[in-house]
Scaffold this motif. Structure first.
Motif, short mmCIF file in Angstrom:
data_model
loop_
_atom_site.label_atom_id
_atom_site.label_comp_id
_atom_site.label_asym_id
_atom_site.label_seq_id
_atom_site.Cartn_x
_atom_site.Cartn_y
_atom_site.Cartn_z
N GLY B 681 104.77 31.08 -9.82
CA GLY B 681 105.95 30.40 -9.32
C GLY B 681 107.25 30.96 -9.86
N LYS B 682 107.16 32.09 -10.54
CA LYS B 682 108.38 32.68 -11.11
C LYS B 682 108.59 34.11 -10.62
CE LYS B 682 110.28 29.55 -13.68
NZ LYS B 682 111.63 29.08 -13.29
N ALA B 683 109.87 34.46 -10.49
CA ALA B 683 110.26 35.84 -10.17
C ALA B 683 110.85 36.47 -11.43
CB ALA B 683 111.29 35.84 -9.06
N ARG B 684 110.73 37.76 -11.54
CA ARG B 684 111.31 38.44 -12.69
C ARG B 684 111.86 39.80 -12.24
NH1 ARG B 684 107.82 38.51 -18.03
NH2 ARG B 684 108.57 36.37 -18.03
N TYR B 685 113.02 40.14 -12.80
CA TYR B 685 113.55 41.48 -12.55
C TYR B 685 112.68 42.48 -13.29
CZ TYR B 685 116.71 45.51 -12.74
OH TYR B 685 117.25 46.77 -12.65
N GLY B 686 112.28 43.54 -12.60
CA GLY B 686 111.44 44.56 -13.23
C GLY B 686 112.08 45.93 -13.11
N LEU B 687 111.93 46.71 -14.18
CA LEU B 687 112.50 48.06 -14.19
C LEU B 687 111.39 49.06 -14.46
CD1 LEU B 687 114.93 49.98 -14.17
CD2 LEU B 687 115.36 49.35 -16.55
N MET B 688 111.20 49.99 -13.54
CA MET B 688 110.19 51.04 -13.69
C MET B 688 110.83 52.30 -14.21
SD MET B 688 107.93 51.15 -10.26
CE MET B 688 107.53 49.60 -9.49
N SER B 702 107.37 38.70 -8.12
CA SER B 702 107.10 37.27 -8.27
C SER B 702 105.60 37.03 -8.30
CB SER B 702 107.68 36.50 -7.08
OG SER B 702 109.04 36.84 -6.92
N ARG B 703 105.22 36.00 -9.04
CA ARG B 703 103.79 35.66 -9.11
C ARG B 703 103.57 34.44 -8.24
NH1 ARG B 703 100.54 35.91 -14.77
NH2 ARG B 703 98.53 36.49 -13.88
N LEU B 704 102.81 34.64 -7.16
CA LEU B 704 102.56 33.54 -6.24
C LEU B 704 101.29 32.78 -6.61
CD1 LEU B 704 103.57 35.16 -2.83
CD2 LEU B 704 104.95 33.74 -4.36
N PRO B 706 97.69 33.22 -9.71
CA PRO B 706 97.32 34.00 -10.89
C PRO B 706 96.97 35.45 -10.56
CG PRO B 706 96.32 31.83 -11.01
CD PRO B 706 96.99 31.91 -9.67
N GLN B 707 96.38 35.67 -9.39
CA GLN B 707 95.97 37.04 -9.06
C GLN B 707 96.74 37.62 -7.88
OE1 GLN B 707 91.77 37.75 -8.89
NE2 GLN B 707 91.34 36.54 -10.73
N HIS B 708 97.88 37.07 -7.59
CA HIS B 708 98.66 37.58 -6.45
C HIS B 708 100.14 37.67 -6.82
CE1 HIS B 708 100.21 36.90 -2.05
NE2 HIS B 708 100.45 38.12 -2.49
N PHE B 709 100.64 38.89 -6.79
CA PHE B 709 102.06 39.13 -7.03
C PHE B 709 102.67 39.73 -5.77
CE2 PHE B 709 100.12 39.13 -11.13
CZ PHE B 709 101.08 38.73 -12.05
N VAL B 710 103.96 39.55 -5.58
CA VAL B 710 104.65 40.29 -4.54
C VAL B 710 105.82 41.02 -5.20
CG1 VAL B 710 105.90 38.22 -3.79
CG2 VAL B 710 105.82 40.21 -2.31
N MET B 711 105.78 42.33 -5.03
CA MET B 711 106.79 43.19 -5.65
C MET B 711 107.84 43.58 -4.61
SD MET B 711 106.18 47.12 -7.01
CE MET B 711 105.49 46.74 -8.61
N THR B 712 109.10 43.63 -5.01
CA THR B 712 110.09 44.24 -4.13
C THR B 712 110.59 45.51 -4.79
OG1 THR B 712 111.99 43.05 -5.04
CG2 THR B 712 110.85 42.02 -3.20
N THR B 713 110.88 46.49 -3.94
CA THR B 713 111.42 47.77 -4.41
C THR B 713 112.78 47.95 -3.75
OG1 THR B 713 110.70 49.19 -2.61
CG2 THR B 713 109.06 48.65 -4.27
#
Lengths: 92, 985
Positions: B681-688, B702-704, B706-713
């Motif tokens: 239920g949380k989104a986080r800014y990520g830096l690669m 964001s983690r939708l 426990p085993q499912h994330f959705v990443m934006t690029t």
């Protein structure tokens, strides 16, 4: 450069469907490995005349990373193997 | 007035007449003619001016090796320059013009260059570089550029269409002469999938001009019978008008098919040319042999022609090259031509033979002069005689055409295109193809078997061997019986001694024997050097006639064997291929796919002005009535978002769904900041990072579940990041249980930003979106009123209270419409890329303008985000090296002009006040800049040496492009709401 690549998943496909990442003989070192090991992994590449192993990705196909063993001079392709299979065996 | 159409003979349709034009003059020909044969039939021998000296030049060959007869065909946008008249098929209405002459072909001012020829010798071009320096740009280059060149290209859009195809076969036969026909028949009868390609519009090759009988009938009839049988075979494809131009790895051949080059008005539904890539298990090269020209004084005068070409013009096209023809030969082939011409009742003035005691039979009554040399020719725009020298005595012989026959050069171009060098054969005095393995086999004349019987036998035998190799069984068919043949032997003659005029080696580039001598004397004797120094073999014909003679001459001058000189490198293409054919359908709007966001329709009806943004069309701004510039609209949109609310299409951001028990671990290793404990239920800014410690891409993940994330690029690197993830998952950490797929195109995503965004959104969402229930950085699946499930993220690029809402792509426009409708009372506006950019610069947010491949997280102010606890992530190890942590690295800062009416532009460099503009004094650069309507003046993000220690200092923003320098104050890069109070309400 080969014109055709025998993808282990998709069969014989034109090389334009693939993108080349580069040297497949380098292995990512452990985090605690020496500075030299990391420097070699990130920056040092050989440019062999002859047999060479490269990572190719079938970007317009199965999108798998493949290890292509080829001759940079004659352009012969000796083998194309799935990259994960190669990595799991640890053999590169 | 001497070349003419014979009363009978030839494979032309005399019952029908085709009208065409050459340099505006109306002429007539017949179906089956080439432009060259029709020009000859109209006694138009003079067809062009030479490249350097502008000498008058005539038709030399009857095929693709033609150096002189290059013409421009067509008009306006459909103009085709440098078309070889010798292969161009005649059609009614064809309009051809000569080239490289001014004001006309007969009276060409450029011919004055001939008087300057002592200064235009080999290497003159390079020597002009040397002295005086000032002359090059002002005098030499403009002069050379104007004088040189052949046809002129047109700059209009090519109206023709082209396409590309693949073809596959067991056996590709290149060339449909005697060898190729027998090979295709043998293989076709055995059941192989055969492709038979030939560049001519009529198949048969040399058989079309052959007088020797095969199976007791004319060779032409034999060819027709072969073709009839081939057409009936189910697995055989015959491709006329198709030039196989290249041999590539894995036995893939490139070929170009001229589908509609020979028609006046091409049909729109068909391409004009088609580019083929032919994958052949085996290929057989049956390209024949080219007759070798002789190098003698005055050999470029119009009327001097290859003897074999004269024979072809007489036998195949029913055209005589002259009324009184002299033959200059070093072998038997010249006698064969003389006999054929005599059979057509063309007078043969003499046969001049360089050999001492020829045994060949001349036609009755024809004088043979052995041990002789042609040393000059007479005439101006047309030969009217030649000077022959024998044993010190000179004699002038009147004639109106000269046929030269200097032996044979097998056409092995394709066989040598992949690095293998041609091999000198002392027995045949020529270069042959090297052994190429089984993929490509050379047969017939191309392999040095010049006799007709030899060609038929070789084609059949080699094809049978290929069939057997591939597991097909062949029944043995008796070989056709061949009548009496001329012996094709010759004695090599590289240079006819005693020349009293220029003896040309390369007609198209005006290279004569003395040029090669000069190259040798000046140290450019290696065949590859001599080629470049003299330009021999560098013209559009790529030395098809000249290259072997040049090798022979260079060998002779040094007293060595041609084997030691070798040939220059053969490369694709065999003959020039139009760029249009190589591009195929990939041009104009089809050059790259047009990607439209699912909200394209919504943006369009809200008045968007679109801009190309990577692969996408994105709305740049939404102009309203009365707004004159993009700035007017953008300023209004920014203010509206800061005061009320706005809606922006962010669907183009890359979206990747990541699943699996190891998904969190995978992300934790990908990003430099921690992700392992990101709550559901949380989104986080990520830096690669890249493995070398430099920032690569960023986005929110964001983690939708426990085993499912959705990443934006980012939009720009959506594809690159996907490949990066795939590489990491498959090759670097194959042990991780993680799977992912791109869902960029599946979701329409919109940002709803501004202090009133919650009011608008709450009216459309069933779930509670208050700050308490859905605080900053929440991410969840919510239900829209009406029952649609959507993804909602509380994230903000603008710095305002904001949400991003994602709905299935097909419903995007309807949802966006509903938001606009609901927002109308709250003053909602659509905002585009420009406003998005201003909002993020005001807030100090980075994009790829900042992450440009040189910037570390610390440079951009993200130093504390990089996890020190994680044992490993991509880029960890090298991010701590000295060079990336040095104190004087350029760090991201804000800039504002001291005089607020001054401007700052991206790309400007930074200098200390009073410092001279130099690379040494460079302090940094501006990465992003804009006018801030919120602050009322320009602002910028910049990278400055030790920037974070220098807030309050002044720098000069040096902008050579816009002219002026601006003094700016260095400040914190967040210009609006540094305390994030507007974000978290």
């Amino acid at each position: 450069m080969a014109s055709l690549i025998h993808c282990p998943h998709c069969g014989v496909r034109p090389s334009q469907e693939f993108s080349i990442r580069g040297d497949a003989s380098v292995v990512r070192p452990a985090p605690e490995a020496s500075d030299e090991a990391w420097h070699e992994y990130v920056h040092i590449r050989s440019n062999p005349h002859g047999r060479h192993r490269e990572h190719w990705q079938h970007v317009a196909g199965c999108r798998r990373g493949l290890v292509v063993e080829r001759d940079t001079f004659t352009h012969d392709v000796f083998s194309v193997t799935d990259g994960a299979a190669v990595a799991r065996e640890g053999g590169r | 007035m001497t070349a003419y159409r014979l009363a009978s003979g030839g494979v032309i349709d005399r019952s029908s007449t085709l009208s065409f034009k050459f340099d505006g003059r109306a002429m007539k020909g017949h179906p089956g003619d080439t432009l060259a044969s029709a020009l000859l039939a109209n006694d138009q021998l003079l067809v062009g001016r030479s490249f350097k000296y502008h000498r008058p030049r005539g038709i030399v060959t009857a095929g693709p090796s033609e150096p002189n007869a290059l013409v421009t065909i067509g008009e306006g946008a459909a103009t085709d320059p440098n078309t070889k008249a010798t292969v161009a098929e005649l059609y009614a209405g064809l309009d051809a013009r000569s080239q490289n002459r001014w004001p006309s072909l007969k009276h060409d001012i450029g011919a004055l260059n001939g008087l300057l020829s002592p200064f235009l010798s080999a290497g003159f071009y390079y020597k002009t570089f040397m002295w005086p320096a000032a002359f090059w740009e002002k005098v030499y280059e403009p002069l050379i550029r104007r004088a040189a060149g052949l046809g002129r290209t047109v700059l209009e859009h090519d109206p023709h269409s082209y396409e590309k195809c693949w073809a596959h076969c067991d056996l590709l036969v290149v060339g449909a002469g005697p060898t190729g026909l027998m090979a295709a028949l043998t293989a076709g009868r055995a059941g192989l999938r055969v492709i038979l390609a030939d560049e001519d519009f009529r198949l048969g090759g040399s058989l079309l001009a052959e007088t020797t009988r095969i199976d007791h009938r004319p060779a032409m009839d034999f060819a027709e019978a072969c073709l009839a049988e081939l057409r009936a075979l189910p697995h055989v494809t015959i491709m006329p008008r198709t030039t196989v131009f290249g041999w590539y790895d894995d036995n893939v051949f490139g070929a170009v098919e001229r589908v509609q080059k020979h028609v006046v008005a091409p049909q729109a539904k068909l391409p004009v040319e088609r580019l083929w890539r032919i994958v052949a298990k085996r290929a057989l090269l049956a390209t024949g042999a080219e007759e070798r020209p002789l190098v003698f004084g005055g050999n470029d005068r119009p009327g001097v022609m290859m003897a074999g070409a004269m024979r072809t013009y007489a036998n195949r096209f029913g055209v005589a090259a002259g009324r009184s023809v002299a033959i200059f030969t070093n072998g038997s082939a010249g006698y064969g031509t003389a006999s054929d011409l005599a059979a057509h009742e063309i007078e043969v003035a003499a046969i001049i033979d360089s050999r001492d005691a020829p045994l060949d039979a001349a036609p009755a009554g024809v004088r043979v002069i052995p041990s002789a040399s042609v040393i000059d020719t007479r005439g101006r725009q047309r030969v009217c005689g030649l000077v022959v020298e024998r044993a010190g005595f000179e004699e002038t012989i009147a004639c109106d055409a000269i046929g030269m026959s200097g032996g044979w050069n097998p056409v092995i171009h394709l066989a040598c295109q992949r690095g293998a060098k041609a091999v000198w054969s002392p027995e045949l005095s020529t270069f042959l193809a090297p052994d190429l393995g089984s993929g490509l086999v050379v047969a017939g004349s191309a392999a040095g078997r010049y006799s007709l019987g030899g060609c038929l036998e070789d084609g059949a035998e080699r094809a049978a061997r290929i069939a057997a190799d591939l597991g097909f069984s062949t029944a043995s068919n008796p070989l056709p019986a061949v009548g009496e043949e001329v012996d094709p032997s010759f004695t090599a003659l590289w240079y006819s001694p005693g020349a009293k005029a220029k003896a040309f080696v390369d007609f198209q580039n005006d290279v004569h024997v003395k040029d090669l001598g000069l190259a040798l004397r000046e140290g450019f004797g290696h065949v590859e050097h001599a080629k470049r120094y003299t330009t021999t073999g560098m013209a559009t014909d790529q030395g098809k006639l000249s290259a072997i003679n040049a090798t022979g001459l260079l060998a002779g001058m040094q007293g060595i064997s041609p084997a030691d000189v070798g040939t220059t490198t053969f490369r694709p293409f065999y003959t020039p291929v139009a760029f249009g054919a190589l591009a195929g359908t990939s041009r104009d709007e089809h050059a790259a796919p047009v990607r439209k966001s699912p909200l394209y329709g919504w943006a369009e009806k809200n008045g968007a002005a679109f801009v190309d943004s990577g692969l996408w069309y994105r709305p740049a701004f939404f102009a309203r009535h009365g707004e004159k510039t993009w700035r007017d609209s953008t300023d209004r949109e920014v203010v509206n978002v800061r005061q009320h609310v706005g809606l922006c299409d962010v669907s183009t951001l890359g979206k990747i769904e990541i699943f699996g028990p190891d998904a969190a671990e995978f992300l934790n290793r990908l990003y430099c900041n921690p992700f392992l404990k990101l709550p559901v239920g949380k989104a986080r800014y990520g830096l690669m990072l890249r493995e070398d410690g430099i920032a690569y891409d960023d986005g929110t993940t964001s983690r939708l579940s426990p085993q499912h994330f959705v990443m934006t690029t980012t939009t720009a690197l959506a594809g690159g990041v996907m490949s990066h993830l795939e590489y990491c998952a498959q090759v670097v950490w194959p042990e991780l249980k993680v799977r992912f797929c791109s869902s960029t195109d599946q979701w329409a995503q919109m940002a709803i930003a501004g202090p009133k965004s919650r009011l608008v959104l709450q009216a459309l969402v069933e779930d509670d979106v208050s700050d308490a229930a859905f605080p900053f950085l929440s991410a969840a699946v919510v239900t829209l009123k009406g029952g649609l499930n959507a993804r909602l993220f509380r994230i903000s690029f603008s710095g305002e209270l904001a949400y991003e809402l994602a709905v299935p792509a097909g419903l995007g426009e309807a949802v966006a419409d509903a938001i606009m409708e609901e927002g109308r009372g709250h003053g909602i506006c659509a905002y585009g890329l420009e406003a998005l950019n201003v909002l993020r610069i005001e807030k100090g947010h980075v994009t790829h303008a900042e992450f440009d491949g040189r910037v570390t997280p610390d440079d951009a102010g993200f130093g504390r985000m990089v996890s020190a606890q994680k044992t490993d992530f991509i880029g960890k190890r090298l991010s701590t090296r000295y060079g990336l942590t040095a104190a004087d690295r350029m760090q991201m800062v804000g800039l504002k002009p001291v005089e607020t009416d001054q401007h700052i532009r991206a790309g400007a460099h930074l200098l200390r006040e009073g410092a001279k503009a130099s690379t040494l004094n460079d302090q940094g650069y501006v990465s992003s800049a804009c006018y801030s309507p919120t602050l009322g003046h320009d602002i910028a993000l910049a990278f400055l040496k030790s920037g974070r220690e220098r807030y309050g200092e002044r720098v000069v923003v040096w902008d050579k492009l816009s002219g002026g320098d601006t003094v700016a104050e260095i400040c914190h890069p967040v210009f609006v709401d540094p305390g994030n109070t507007r974000l978290k309400v």
